[in-house]
Design a protein around this motif. Structure first.
Motif, PDB file in Angstrom:
ATOM      1  N   LYS A 236       0.833  -1.192   0.000  1.00 11.39           N
ATOM      2  CA  LYS A 236       0.000   0.000   0.000  1.00 11.39           C
ATOM      3  C   LYS A 236       0.871   1.246   0.000  1.00 11.39           C
ATOM      4  CE  LYS A 236      -3.894  -0.552   2.600  1.00 11.39           C
ATOM      5  NZ  LYS A 236      -4.457  -0.581   3.954  1.00 11.39           N
ATOM      6  N   LEU A 237       1.899   1.166   0.814  1.00  8.92           N
ATOM      7  CA  LEU A 237       2.783   2.306   0.972  1.00  8.92           C
ATOM      8  C   LEU A 237       3.485   2.623  -0.336  1.00  8.92           C
ATOM      9  CD1 LEU A 237       3.560   4.042   3.338  1.00  8.92           C
ATOM     10  CD2 LEU A 237       5.556   2.634   3.635  1.00  8.92           C
ATOM     11  N   HIS A 238       3.772   1.590  -1.098  1.00 18.40           N
ATOM     12  CA  HIS A 238       4.481   1.811  -2.347  1.00 18.40           C
ATOM     13  C   HIS A 238       3.532   1.989  -3.516  1.00 18.40           C
ATOM     14  CE1 HIS A 238       8.668   1.357  -1.195  1.00 18.40           C
ATOM     15  NE2 HIS A 238       8.172   0.659  -0.209  1.00 18.40           N
ATOM     16  N   SER A 270      11.971  -0.246   3.626  1.00 19.26           N
ATOM     17  CA  SER A 270      10.607   0.196   3.904  1.00 19.26           C
ATOM     18  C   SER A 270       9.861  -0.850   4.704  1.00 19.26           C
ATOM     19  CB  SER A 270       9.874   0.534   2.615  1.00 19.26           C
ATOM     20  OG  SER A 270       9.529  -0.623   1.922  1.00 19.26           O
ATOM     21  N   GLU A 273      10.954  -0.392   8.129  1.00 19.46           N
ATOM     22  CA  GLU A 273      10.365   0.838   8.665  1.00 19.46           C
ATOM     23  C   GLU A 273       8.947   0.597   9.167  1.00 19.46           C
ATOM     24  OE1 GLU A 273      11.987   4.165   8.217  1.00 19.46           O
ATOM     25  OE2 GLU A 273      10.515   4.600   9.765  1.00 19.46           O
ATOM     26  N   ILE A 274       8.104  -0.025   8.341  1.00 19.40           N
ATOM     27  CA  ILE A 274       6.712  -0.165   8.763  1.00 19.40           C
ATOM     28  C   ILE A 274       6.515  -1.279   9.767  1.00 19.40           C
ATOM     29  CG2 ILE A 274       5.600   0.882   6.768  1.00 19.40           C
ATOM     30  CD1 ILE A 274       5.118  -1.915   5.750  1.00 19.40           C
ATOM     31  N   GLY A 276       8.318  -1.531  12.188  1.00 23.80           N
ATOM     32  CA  GLY A 276       8.764  -0.947  13.438  1.00 23.80           C
ATOM     33  C   GLY A 276      10.073  -1.540  13.914  1.00 23.80           C
ATOM     34  N   ILE A 309      17.490   7.534  20.330  1.00 24.50           N
ATOM     35  CA  ILE A 309      16.219   7.973  20.901  1.00 24.50           C
ATOM     36  C   ILE A 309      15.634   9.127  20.089  1.00 24.50           C
ATOM     37  CG2 ILE A 309      15.159   9.055  22.920  1.00 24.50           C
ATOM     38  CD1 ILE A 309      15.724   6.160  23.348  1.00 24.50           C
ATOM     39  N   LEU A 310      16.484  10.055  19.697  1.00 23.37           N
ATOM     40  CA  LEU A 310      15.981  11.204  18.938  1.00 23.37           C
ATOM     41  C   LEU A 310      15.516  10.803  17.551  1.00 23.37           C
ATOM     42  CD1 LEU A 310      18.280  14.152  19.916  1.00 23.37           C
ATOM     43  CD2 LEU A 310      15.901  13.774  20.481  1.00 23.37           C
ATOM     44  N   ASP A 311      16.076   9.703  17.039  1.00 24.86           N
ATOM     45  CA  ASP A 311      15.597   9.246  15.747  1.00 24.86           C
ATOM     46  C   ASP A 311      14.239   8.576  15.873  1.00 24.86           C
ATOM     47  OD1 ASP A 311      17.449  10.215  14.045  1.00 24.86           O
ATOM     48  OD2 ASP A 311      18.766   8.482  14.155  1.00 24.86           O
ATOM     49  N   GLY A 312      13.771   8.449  17.094  1.00 27.02           N
ATOM     50  CA  GLY A 312      12.404   7.995  17.290  1.00 27.02           C
ATOM     51  C   GLY A 312      12.218   6.493  17.302  1.00 27.02           C
ATOM     52  N   TRP A 313      13.291   5.733  17.415  1.00 29.76           N
ATOM     53  CA  TRP A 313      13.111   4.277  17.446  1.00 29.76           C
ATOM     54  C   TRP A 313      12.454   3.887  18.751  1.00 29.76           C
ATOM     55  CZ3 TRP A 313      13.554   2.502  12.858  1.00 29.76           C
ATOM     56  CH2 TRP A 313      14.471   3.062  11.977  1.00 29.76           C
ATOM     57  N   SER A 314      11.664   2.843  18.686  1.00 32.95           N
ATOM     58  CA  SER A 314      10.940   2.417  19.874  1.00 32.95           C
ATOM     59  C   SER A 314      11.875   1.688  20.835  1.00 32.95           C
ATOM     60  CB  SER A 314       9.804   1.498  19.454  1.00 32.95           C
ATOM     61  OG  SER A 314       9.544   0.577  20.450  1.00 32.95           O
ATOM     62  N   ALA A 315      11.856   2.112  22.093  1.00 33.63           N
ATOM     63  CA  ALA A 315      12.774   1.538  23.070  1.00 33.63           C
ATOM     64  C   ALA A 315      12.489   0.061  23.289  1.00 33.63           C
ATOM     65  CB  ALA A 315      12.674   2.299  24.381  1.00 33.63           C
ATOM     66  N   ALA A 316      11.213  -0.290  23.342  1.00 36.56           N
ATOM     67  CA  ALA A 316      10.868  -1.688  23.577  1.00 36.56           C
ATOM     68  C   ALA A 316      11.459  -2.564  22.475  1.00 36.56           C
ATOM     69  CB  ALA A 316       9.361  -1.846  23.628  1.00 36.56           C
TER      70      ALA A 316
END
Lengths: 375, 357
Positions: A236-238, A270, A273-274, A276, A309-316
């Motif tokens: 869908k994303l592509h 990608s 990315e999606i 996560g 962390i600033l790049d927004g990756w999920s810590a979990a």
């Protein structure tokens, strides 16, 4: 005027409907033969198809291994599409659980007389003289609701068969479990899953580069449903899904798509990315910073953690992947891994409690670094 | 006059200056007609909201910019009345359910159902669904998230959700698997610098590159903070030169003074002094988590490397306690006391290896 508005809105709606079917539903196996991997369960069930006698069943196994698909396929083969409605009751226990439902809905269905199949259906399908009640996610039913089932299962066993589906067989109370024949569903083998995904890609016209299927499977660890959902989102994303426009609304967008067809190819980054998932090199960057024996290790680590962390990756997700990376690695001994896992479990709990991601990850990495560089 | 942050907020996807690839993806999603539920996550000041509003504009056209604020009243099961603010346009609605604390499930159930059960009124609208933006989705309670799960499936023809969160850690897996994850990373230092100089151009003043660089570094990759700092600098100084100093926010000055106290006076009197400062910060609504975090990083700059792991350990430990306990001041003080003790022991050379508690 209001009539007009109503009619237009209802006529446009069905046009949009077919595109919104998730692929997971679209590619559910139609018959037992289509079910991937679960050879043991499938072969036993096929035999019951021939003899037209079915025990009560309990399917258990991790999510996305085809439990629901198998029983639905079996039901379809037993009854055929016409009879399905009157003979099969599917209850998704997660929304309507509780003792009231068992007492009313299930019991009423269980004691209803078996409907007679039409001559046409009888010719094509076995149509055994019993109904089927499918209780999905049975492990989230309360104990009381489960106990209420006990008697119902026995009393109406002449005309009704139950199929309980759950992830954790231990959450099903013993009296229920002992009334059923159990089937364990194994996580899907990679080979089967790959061919399944490739099949879907071909049918949906999804273009993908090498390694995409593998990374999807890696991200979904054995859960085919998750894998297919991921594949659909990626497609869908592509914009690959828009390549087959269903109504004129999409004409301009698909034209825009075709101008540069390159972006419609699903790529590995990608997918990562999606899903996560944190890319491998970022995790490795953290670990290398933790292993650095020269210079100011702490400062390096602090900077590395801050960036992540600033790049927004999920810590979990970072915790999970650091765990996989270190615990499966052969470079470290048992006692080190012991300490690392202890630290990871502590941090995982803290993250679940809502502690600050930055501090938690920093603490974790500093601890890991301390353990690994101690020797 | 609007703040620069709002004045120069990009209004459409093509005007967004960084993460070009992400913008392209969002616009292709918006055009494809089959828009999924989104979960947008990233640190604050990274441009999550801006990006989403721009995407909405792509979806519906300029109508989304006409917003109004409604105050809605909800009744809890214990028949208490709660007021709740909803920002909405004809096409979308924006809510912050976490304002309601434990009653957020109510909002999710009532409000979303209400939205979902009505169809798009405007026939000329480009999309048949409405969009609900949920802010701070990571602070939704488990109950509310579970309620969301059903709603997302049941009403998907009429409703698309966009969840905004700082991290996906606190979002339950079923929601994550139902949404398309969109990560918005914080802009890099150079990207911030570029944006700052663009703004300076438009405001017709000269911004020395050195100053832009310093602002970018000070902001911690938070674009909003950077732009606010720039505006503050501009209004305070007639002319910006390389030597212009960037004022530290008041609360950071207070944190700095706590750091000084903690390092110099390692005794009960020091804790008392620190307590006054903490109360000062807390009464100015600085969140305890941020105080602790800032305090830690400032302390880390001042202590020896050998001590750092232990300090980090205890900071993380007490930060965790902050979230579990009910009174934050205890944990802030506990951290300060702990730190004093660690430092004292280190100074007197008795640092022994009891790190693995």
């Amino acid at each position: 005027m209001s009539f007009f508005t109503k009619s237009t809105s209802t006529t446009t709606k069905p046009a949009a409907q077919p595109r919104q079917v998730p692929w997971v539903e679209k590619y559910r196996p139609e018959s037992l033969d289509d079910v991937s991997s679960q050879d043991h369960a499938v072969s036993v069930l096929k035999r019951t198809l021939e003899s037209a006698n079915l025990p009560h069943m309990l399917f258990y196994g991790p999510p996305g291994t085809g439990k629901t698909s198998t029983i639905l396929a079996l039901a379809k083969q037993l009854y055929g599409p016409d009879l399905m409605r009157s003979r099969v009751l599917e209850l998704n226990a997660s929304d309507e659980r509780g003792i009231a439902i068992v007492r009313e809905k299930v019991k009423n269905f269980a004691r209803a007389a078996v409907s007679t199949p039409s001559a046409h259906t009888r010719q094509n399908y076995p149509c055994p003289p019993y109904k089927l009640i499918i209780l999905d996610e049975a492990d989230s039913m309360t104990q009381d609701a489960q106990s209420a089932l006990r008697r119902t299962m026995e009393t109406y066993s002449r005309i009704t068969r139950f199929c309980l589906i759950c992830n954790y067989v231990t959450r099903i109370i013993e009296p229920l479990a002992s009334r059923c024949s159990k089937f364990r569903f194994k996580p899907l083998e990679t080979g089967n899953a790959v061919s399944r995904l490739q099949d879907i890609c071909q049918k949906e016209g999804v273009k993908y580069e090498d390694g995409v299927i593998e990374s999807i499977l890696q991200a979904s660890d054995g859960d085919l449903r998750k894998a297919i959902t991921l594949l659909q989102s990626a497609a869908k994303l592509h914009g690959a899904a828009a390549a087959t426009p269903a109504d004129d609304d999409d004409a301009d967008s698909s034209a825009a798509m075709q101008v540069d067809s390159d972006p419609t190819v699903v790529t590995v980054p990608s997918v990562e990315e999606i899903s996560g998932r944190v890319p491998h090199d970022i995790i490795m960057g953290l670990i290398t910073a933790a292993l650095n024996r020269s210079g100011d290790r702490f400062a390096g680590l602090q900077a590395a953690v801050e960036d992540v962390i600033l790049d927004g990756w999920s810590a979990a997700q970072i915790v999970v992947q650091v765990h996989d990376e270190l615990v499966l690695s052969d470079d470290f001994g048992g006692s080190e891994k012991n300490k690392i896992v202890a630290a990871i479990s502590e941090i995982d709990k803290r993250l679940l409690d809502g502690a600050s991601e930055h501090l938690s990850i920093l603490d974790l990495m500093v601890k890991i670094s301390g353990v690994l560089t101690a020797t | 006059m609007a703040l620069w942050v709002d004045k120069y907020r990009p209004k459409s996807l093509e005007h967004l200056s960084y993460h070009q690839e992400l913008s392209d993806r969002l616009s292709s999603l918006a055009l494809s007609g089959d828009f999924p539920h989104l979960l947008v996550y990233g640190p604050s000041g990274a441009g999550k909201k801006t990006r989403i509003i721009a995407t909405l504009k792509e979806l519906y056209g300029p109508g989304v910019n006409k917003i109004k604020i409604d105050s809605r009243v909800f009744q809890t099961s214990s028949s208490r009345k709660l007021e709740f603010n909803v920002v909405s346009s004809v096409y979308h609605m924006e809510i912050t359910p976490s304002d309601m604390g434990n009653n957020d499930r109510l909002i999710i159930q009532d409000l979303l159902k209400e939205v979902a059960q009505t169809q798009q009124v405007d026939l000329s609208a480009k999309q048949r669904f409405k969009v609900v933006i949920i802010n701070e989705a990571d602070s939704l309670t488990r109950d509310a998230q579970a309620a969301l799960r059903r709603t997302m499936e049941k009403y998907s023809p009429n409703l698309r959700l966009i969840l905004l969160a700082n991290s996906t850690s606190n979002i339950i897996a079923p929601i994550r698997s139902r949404t398309l994850l969109v990560r918005v990373a914080a802009p890099s230092h150079t990207e911030i610098q570029e944006i700052l100089s663009q703004i300076a151009n438009k405001e017709k003043f000269t911004l020395p590159p050195r100053v832009a660089e310093r602002i970018a570094r000070e902001s911690g990759r938070n674009l909003r903070k950077a732009i606010l700092t720039l505006e503050a600098l501009y209004s305070q100084n007639d002319k910006l030169s390389d030597s212009t100093s960037i004022p530290t926010p008041d609360w950071e000055v207070v944190v700095n003074s706590i750091v000084d106290i903690v390092i110099q006076e390692r005794n009960a009197a020091g804790i008392l002094k620190a307590r006054t400062k903490f109360y000062d910060l807390l009464s100015h609504c600085i969140p305890a988590g941020i105080i602790l975090k800032t305090l830690l990083f400032k302390l880390l700059d001042r202590v020896d490397t050998g001590l750092k792991p232990e300090v980090v350990y205890w900071a993380a430990f007490y930060e965790h306690r902050l979230h579990q306990g009910s009174k934050v001041i205890f944990h802030l003080e506990a951290f300060v006391a702990k730190f004093m003790r660690i430092l004292e022991r280190y100074m007197s050379g008795m640092l022994d290896d009891d790190m693995d508690m």
